[in-house]
Design a protein around this motif. Structure first.
Motif, PDB file in Angstrom:
ATOM      1  N   LEU A  65      45.351  37.956  43.580  1.00 30.00           N
ATOM      2  CA  LEU A  65      44.474  38.264  42.451  1.00 30.00           C
ATOM      3  C   LEU A  65      44.995  37.591  41.198  1.00 30.00           C
ATOM      4  O   LEU A  65      46.182  37.312  41.067  1.00 30.00           O
ATOM      5  CB  LEU A  65      44.337  39.776  42.235  1.00 30.00           C
ATOM      6  N   SER A  66      44.072  37.317  40.281  1.00 30.18           N
ATOM      7  CA  SER A  66      44.418  36.725  38.996  1.00 30.18           C
ATOM      8  C   SER A  66      43.974  37.660  37.886  1.00 30.18           C
ATOM      9  O   SER A  66      43.047  38.463  38.064  1.00 30.18           O
ATOM     10  CB  SER A  66      43.729  35.362  38.825  1.00 30.18           C
ATOM     11  N   ASN A  67      44.631  37.540  36.752  1.00 30.30           N
ATOM     12  CA  ASN A  67      44.278  38.379  35.621  1.00 30.30           C
ATOM     13  C   ASN A  67      42.799  38.206  35.258  1.00 30.30           C
ATOM     14  O   ASN A  67      42.299  37.090  35.128  1.00 30.30           O
ATOM     15  CB  ASN A  67      45.156  38.012  34.426  1.00 30.30           C
ATOM     16  N   THR A  69      40.170  39.125  37.087  1.00 28.15           N
ATOM     17  CA  THR A  69      39.273  38.922  38.232  1.00 28.15           C
ATOM     18  C   THR A  69      39.085  40.227  38.999  1.00 28.15           C
ATOM     19  O   THR A  69      39.677  41.258  38.671  1.00 28.15           O
ATOM     20  CB  THR A  69      39.825  37.843  39.171  1.00 28.15           C
ATOM     21  N   ALA A  70      38.262  40.179  40.036  1.00 32.07           N
ATOM     22  CA  ALA A  70      37.968  41.364  40.837  1.00 32.07           C
ATOM     23  C   ALA A  70      39.174  41.752  41.687  1.00 32.07           C
ATOM     24  O   ALA A  70      39.902  40.901  42.200  1.00 32.07           O
ATOM     25  CB  ALA A  70      36.767  41.108  41.730  1.00 32.07           C
ATOM     26  N   ALA A 212      42.847  43.796  36.833  1.00 28.49           N
ATOM     27  CA  ALA A 212      41.787  43.470  37.783  1.00 28.49           C
ATOM     28  C   ALA A 212      40.654  44.481  37.603  1.00 28.49           C
ATOM     29  O   ALA A 212      40.852  45.553  37.012  1.00 28.49           O
ATOM     30  CB  ALA A 212      42.300  43.501  39.215  1.00 28.49           C
TER      31      ALA A 212
END
Length: 216
Positions: A65-67, A69-70, A212
């Motif tokens: 996951l990225s900052n 994002t879902a 997220a």
């Protein structure tokens, strides 16, 4: 009558002494002060860590996951209408400041309809030698670094519980925070997230977060 030059000299001396005095905060009571008209003692301001003691290089990433994002489905809860994998997210970190002795990782939903948010995950006393947590490390059957300890989440179970917001709510925020601490922490059995937060005060050298989103 005081000579004008003498008066100016006295004012200069008074200003100089005031500049050398310790910083205090004072509350003056009164009939409408809201404190019963009492005048509490002066309080010395509490010194906080200087900017030089706070690392600007602490960083945390995730391979899944990225900052902003879902939240991946594998990190969503299972049950109560949610069909995720209920696995704690994989995290990697580095750049801790000098003097780091342990880490804390938390995941918090500030949008939960509880009045105080919802703590999904709290793990503390992660050793300074650790550089991350594998996916599922905080879930049932997962493996944490030696010495790491988990608290109960707000669902009442030990370790991680995945996101499962009410249907129809706007997407909730899930804030994953890494703290670098100057010591390890000793907490009583059954300690709350708030109790941990109190112990983080004054021991945190640096922190960083990823956020997220998830809704259903």
């Amino acid at each position: 009558m005081t000579h004008p030059m003498k008066a100016l000299s006295l004012l200069a001396v008074g200003a100089s002494l005031a500049a050398c005095a310790p910083t205090t905060s004072t509350m003056i009571g009164g009939a409408n002060a809201g404190n019963g008209g009492l005048i509490p003692a002066q309080r010395l301001s509490v010194a906080q860590p200087s900017p030089s003691a706070t690392s600007m290089t602490l960083r945390m990433t995730s391979p899944t996951l990225s900052n902003g994002t879902a939240l991946p489905l594998q990190n969503v809860g299972s049950g109560n209408g949610c069909t995720g994998g209920n696995a704690s997210p994989a995290l990697n970190w580095g750049g801790a400041p000098d003097g780091t002795v342990s880490y804390v990782v938390t995941m918090y939903d500030p949008d939960a309809p509880t009045g105080s948010g919802f703590w999904h995950w709290i793990v503390y006393n992660i050793p300074a030698s650790a550089t991350g947590l594998a996916e599922g490390a905080g879930s049932a059957g997962g493996t944490l670094p030696d010495g790491a300890v988990q608290l109960n989440n707000d669902g009442g179970s030990l370790g991680y519980t995945g996101a499962c917001p009410p249907p129809g709510d706007r997407a909730h925020r899930y804030v994953i925070t890494l703290y670098a601490l100057s010591k390890t922490i000793s907490l009583p059995a059954g300690a709350s997230a708030a109790y941990l937060g109190f112990n983080l005060n004054g021991a945190t050298l640096a922190k960083t977060s990823l956020t997220a989103f998830y809704g259903r």
